[in-house]
Design a protein around this motif. Structure first.
Motif, PDB file in Angstrom:
ATOM      1  N   HIS A   1      52.645  16.626   4.904  1.00  0.00           N
ATOM      2  CA  HIS A   1      52.643  15.430   5.747  1.00  0.00           C
ATOM      3  C   HIS A   1      51.580  15.604   6.824  1.00  0.00           C
ATOM      4  O   HIS A   1      50.929  16.658   6.909  1.00  0.00           O
ATOM      5  CB  HIS A   1      54.023  15.246   6.407  1.00  0.00           C
TER       6      HIS A   1
ATOM      7  N   ASP B   1      50.950  14.329  11.174  1.00  0.00           N
ATOM      8  CA  ASP B   1      51.607  13.721  12.331  1.00  0.00           C
ATOM      9  C   ASP B   1      50.530  13.118  13.213  1.00  0.00           C
ATOM     10  O   ASP B   1      49.678  13.862  13.731  1.00  0.00           O
ATOM     11  CB  ASP B   1      52.368  14.782  13.153  1.00  0.00           C
TER      12      ASP B   1
ATOM     13  N   HIS C   1      49.630  19.090   6.319  1.00  0.00           N
ATOM     14  CA  HIS C   1      50.191  20.431   6.456  1.00  0.00           C
ATOM     15  C   HIS C   1      51.601  20.468   5.882  1.00  0.00           C
ATOM     16  O   HIS C   1      52.236  19.423   5.694  1.00  0.00           O
ATOM     17  CB  HIS C   1      50.161  20.897   7.926  1.00  0.00           C
TER      18      HIS C   1
HETATM   19 FE   FE2 Z   1      54.020  18.354  11.127  1.00  0.00          FE
END
Ligand code: FE2
Ligand code: AKG
Length: 269
Positions: free
Chosen positions: A155, A157, A240
């Motif tokens: 994912h 962020d 990551h």
């Molecule tokens: Fe993360």
């Protein structure tokens, strides 16, 4: 860039082990010229054990299973769990959870406080104090810790993607993840970062918060396996993942750092 053991490696996207975090590290991570900076033994063994004892008295909650089906538990609110299906910030629930977590944390009297210590030391390396991110002048919570027993899927962020119309009072140029581990599993638990960012046309690869692994095929990666007491910074806009820990505990204090358009660092979880 070359191939090594079937993986692509890129010398310009490496994990660097350093005694302290510096201002240059923040800029290199923001620019995507480094995969991660790891500071080994950021905390000594006694402080890790003390932190584990203290946090065992605090209530933890399962992370919103609809958003993250990876069985992660955490203490304290994390901003991405307070985004409604329509993409709005659920302000009342967030501020209530933030106030509760702050009072519980203060009452637990964790000493030394690993989050305070981390903010102070990164501030010293950066050259000016890290401030909390704010929404309408109100400071966000950054004292979150989480227990990742089965890994975290690939994912990224990025608050600017989650809230394209903006949420913070500050404008962000880059977002970094900070993690400070106080317990790690015997087997597994490595962190991998790929030199691959999210592009809007990738929406078909999205599966809830995670992305399909084809997205990182052929992209260079860099990994590290944290030890208890280690701390790391990486650019969370890059894909990551955390390797499976086979049910063992992997506990880390974790917050984001935003590099603002006016070259300040702000923190939130
Ligand atoms: Fe993360
Ligand atoms: O626990 C880790 O190694 C990384 C967790 C993560 O996804 C993050 O900090 O953004």
């Amino acid at each position: 860039m070359g191939r090594k053991d079937g993986r692509y490696v890129d010398d310009a996207f490496a994990v660097q082990r350093e005694p302290v975090f510096t201002r240059d590290h923040v800029f290199a991570l923001a620019a995507g010229n480094l995969a991660a900076v790891v500071v080994p033994s950021f905390l000594d063994a006694g402080t890790c054990i003390g932190a584990m004892e203290a946090i065992s008295r605090l209530p933890v909650k399962d992370v919103n299973a609809k958003r993250v089906p990876d069985r992660v538990t955490r203490f304290g609110p994390s901003l991405h769990d307070y985004r409604s299906v329509r993409g709005d910030f659920e302000a009342d629930a967030y501020w209530e959870a933030a106030d509760t977590a702050r009072s519980l944390w203060a009452a637990a009297r964790v000493s030394p406080d690993p989050v305070r210590l981390a903010i102070d030391r990164i501030s010293a390396g950066w050259g000016s104090p890290i401030k909390p991110a704010t929404i309408n002048g109100r400071s966000l919570f950054s004292g979150m810790f989480r227990d990742v027993n089965f890994g975290i899927r690939i994912h990224f962020d990025e608050i600017t993607q989650e809230y394209p119309r903006g949420l913070f009072d500050q404008e962000l140029a880059a977002q970094l993840s900070f993690n400070l581990w106080v317990q790690v599993p015997r087997v597994g638990g490595a962190t991998t970062i790929w030199r691959r960012r999210w592009h809007p046309q990738d929406y078909q690869f999205r599966d809830g918060y995670a992305v399909h692994s084809t997205i990182i095929d052929g992209f260079p990666d860099a990994s590290f396996k944290p030890r208890a007491g280690d701390a790391a910074l990486f650019n969370s806009g890059y894909m990551h993942a955390v390797e499976d820990c086979h049910g063992d505990r992997r506990v880390a204090f974790s917050f984001f750092l935003g590099l603002t358009e006016s070259n300040e660092l702000i923190a939130w979880a």
